[in-house]
Design a protein around this motif. Structure first.
Motif, PDB file in Angstrom:
ATOM      1  N   ASN A 194       0.820  -1.238  -0.078  1.00  0.00           N
ATOM      2  CA  ASN A 194       0.069  -0.061   0.052  1.00  0.00           C
ATOM      3  C   ASN A 194       0.747   1.299   0.039  1.00  0.00           C
ATOM      4  O   ASN A 194       0.367   2.447  -0.574  1.00  0.00           O
ATOM      5  N   ASN A 195       1.993   1.207   0.529  1.00  0.00           N
ATOM      6  CA  ASN A 195       2.979   2.424   0.808  1.00  0.00           C
ATOM      7  C   ASN A 195       4.090   2.316  -0.114  1.00  0.00           C
ATOM      8  O   ASN A 195       4.818   3.420  -0.078  1.00  0.00           O
ATOM      9  N   THR A 196       4.224   1.369  -0.829  1.00  0.00           N
ATOM     10  CA  THR A 196       5.607   1.123  -1.881  1.00  0.00           C
ATOM     11  C   THR A 196       5.450   1.002  -3.058  1.00  0.00           C
ATOM     12  O   THR A 196       4.469   0.318  -3.589  1.00  0.00           O
ATOM     13  N   GLU A 197       5.902   1.905  -4.023  1.00  0.00           N
ATOM     14  CA  GLU A 197       5.599   1.731  -5.407  1.00  0.00           C
ATOM     15  C   GLU A 197       7.064   1.070  -6.183  1.00  0.00           C
ATOM     16  O   GLU A 197       8.169   1.920  -5.883  1.00  0.00           O
ATOM     17  N   SER A 198       7.279   0.337  -6.950  1.00  0.00           N
ATOM     18  CA  SER A 198       8.289  -0.106  -7.451  1.00  0.00           C
ATOM     19  C   SER A 198       8.263   0.601  -9.134  1.00  0.00           C
ATOM     20  O   SER A 198       7.233   0.636  -9.821  1.00  0.00           O
ATOM     21  N   VAL A 199       9.312   1.174  -9.499  1.00  0.00           N
ATOM     22  CA  VAL A 199       9.269   1.849 -10.754  1.00  0.00           C
ATOM     23  C   VAL A 199      10.597   1.190 -11.398  1.00  0.00           C
ATOM     24  O   VAL A 199      11.732   1.525 -11.056  1.00  0.00           O
TER      25      VAL A 199
END
Lengths: 468, 101
Positions: free
Chosen positions: B35-40
């Motif tokens: 919910n709090n972490t995005e991987s790019v």
């Protein structure tokens, strides 16, 4: 005063020459040390001269609604004043016939001897009637081609019609003939002299370059002779010239500027190729754009040197941007407007009776792309400028509402161009991350700001003289 | 190159705006790790002289800049409406009461 100490007003920012450049909705610019915006947002600004400047220039306010909100609103209105005056520029494409073979022709011109492709009297009558439906008190009737001097009858007829209708309409009318000056006959010059027509010609630089661009051995000599004859007929101040930077021209920034000075001009517009007509055959637009930016800077430095040595000479693209930057006023330049100049500031009446929203859009039509055809001269004015097509274009004509533009600190100095977006990227909305027009405009505007930051005392007297 | 972004610090709008400017030169894939972490994941479309470290530095700076712009935009939304209404909507009579502090 609340615990917030002060309130923010709308502004954006970017980094140029190691400084943070803040630009508000009015186009006012403050150059500040890096980290200033963070301090503004954190409310950790010391109450020094910068703080006072931010208050005085509408970047922050000590009251929730700035005490001079009425002045702010008036200045905002002034920046968009071009919208109040409605469509002022009306371009009449008299013919596609032309007597030159320009390597970069953007107008899909036809051979001089070709038949057809010339505006009829009936189309001219309907076009002039539409022009007078524009609410604008001041209108410019611009004649283009092809080469409009090849069809003097329809040129004169158009002016005579306008003069006749204007006896009752009482608008301020300006006439402009866009010509290559190769075929400026006595008759054409008599018409220009009689009606005070401004002659806008085209010259790409020294003889070797101009002739190579035009595909003719004697084009340069004939243009220079045409310029002189034009000046004798209508006066020096009513003859201007426009250059287009061909791929070959990129190699000669100094020589091109010097040619304009030699011929007695006091201004020039360093203009890049547009990707329309034959110019679309250029096979590497990305490389061209980067080379043009380099060309522009070299030519501009030379122009600055000329001015420092006492020769008053203006680079007109820079002057338009600087006017937006350094004065409270808007400009009438249709390519750097938001909402865009299409329809709002310019309409095109094509030789075949089609009505288009910009000069470039009628060029697309020569390749059977009628995306920007608003209708025909047989349509009602209201159906043309408020019709379905116009509304479709209006959805994407304000850079305040476009991705990539809306957060750009330079948007106040730039403009929206749905026609260019469409022709180069396949849709009117466009993608600023890959837009070469964005790359070019941004580079030039950042360059001008960098000059103000790094060489303020040297360039500002020159810049102020250009915008006063 | 894959970097992780804390969405509690940079919201979706800020991340999208920052990545927009890379989209011309790079292929960008976004995915939520939680919910709090995005991987790019960022892949260059063609050969580039920019190192991964330089690219990451540039991206983080861009994220920070867009976060500041977002704060300015959020704090000035109402006053901007008022000022534009004063300028262009002749019958609008908006005032301090219309600002939702």
């Amino acid at each position: 005063m609340t615990d917030k100490e002060y309130y923010l007003l709308p502004f954006d920012f970017t980094e140029i020459s190691g400084k943070e450049v803040l630009v508000n909705e009015l186009g006012d610019m403050i150059i500040s040390p890096k980290g200033t915006v963070q301090k503004i947002v954190d409310r950790s600004l010391p109450k020094d001269d910068l703080y006072k400047s931010l208050v005085a220039n509408f970047f922050i306010s000590e009251q929730i609604v700035p005490p001079l909100a009425e002045i702010y609103a008036e200045r905002l209105r002034e920046k968009k004043r071009f919208l109040e005056s409605w469509t002022g520029l009306h371009i009449f494409v008299l013919t596609l016939r032309c007597n030159q073979n320009c390597v970069y022709c953007q107008a899909s011109s036809q051979n001089e001897e070709s038949n057809g492709c010339t505006m009829s009297k009936e189309t001219m009558e309907k076009s002039v009637e539409l022009m007078f439906r524009s609410p604008s008190d001041s209108i410019t009737m611009e004649f283009q081609g092809g080469e409009p001097s090849l069809v003097p009858d329809i040129f004169e007829y158009g002016i005579q019609l306008a003069e006749e209708i204007n006896k009752t309409e009482q608008k301020e009318i300006h006439y402009v003939l866009c010509t290559n000056s190769i075929h400026l006959t006595d008759r054409m010059l008599d018409i220009c002299e009689k009606y005070g027509v401004v002659i806008s010609t085209s010259l790409d630089g020294p003889a070797f370059l101009h002739n190579a661009n035009r595909g003719k051995k004697d084009s340069y000599e004939r243009v220079v002779a045409g310029i002189e004859r034009g000046r004798q007929a209508v006066g020096n101040e009513k003859v201007s010239a426009l250059m287009t930077t061909s791929v070959e021209g990129l190699n000669y920034p100094i020589e091109i500027v010097d040619e304009y000075v030699k011929l007695g001009f006091h201004a020039m517009f360093l203009r890049a190729l547009n990707p329309y007509g034959l110019a679309t055959h250029n096979d590497n637009w990305s490389e061209y754009t980067d080379r043009f930016i380099d060309f522009y800077k070299k030519a501009f430095e030379h122009i600055l040197e000329l001015n420092k040595k006492g020769t008053y000479f203006v680079e007109e693209f820079a002057a338009i941007v600087l006017r937006k930057m350094l004065t409270p006023y808007c400009t009438g330049f249709v390519d750097l407007q938001s909402p865009a100049g299409v329809i709002n500031s310019v309409l095109i009446y094509n030789y075949d009776g089609g009505v288009y929203c910009s000069d470039e859009s009628r060029m697309l039509a020569e390749f059977n792309d009628y995306t920007f055809r608003l209708g025909s001269v047989d349509d009602k004015y209201e159906d043309l400028v408020f019709g379905k097509k116009a509304k479709e274009i209006a959805n994407v004509w304000a850079n305040e509402a476009l991705a990539g533009c809306s957060d750009c600190a330079l948007k106040q100095y730039c403009g929206a161009d749905p026609v260019r977006n469409y022709s180069t990227q396949g849709d009117m909305y466009g993608n600023r991350a890959t837009s070469l027009l964005c790359r070019k405009n941004k580079a030039i505007i950042e360059y001008l700001i960098s000059l103000i930051i790094e060489r303020h005392d040297e360039v500002m007297p020159i810049f102020r003289s250009w915008v006063s | 190159m894959t970097i992780t972004i804390d969405r509690r610090i940079y919201n979706d709008s800020v991340i999208s705006k920052a990545l927009y400017w890379l989209s011309g030169d790079y292929l960008i894939e976004r995915s939520l790790s939680d919910n709090n972490t995005e991987s790019v994941t960022i892949t260059a479309n063609s050969a580039t002289d920019i190192s991964e470290t330089e690219l990451e530095t540039r991206l983080m700076q861009t994220l920070n800049d867009f976060k500041l712009r977002q704060i300015v935009a959020d704090e000035t939304r109402d006053i901007k409406t008022i000022l534009y209404a004063k300028a262009f909507a002749e019958d609008e009579d908006l005032s301090e009461e219309d600002i939702h502090d």
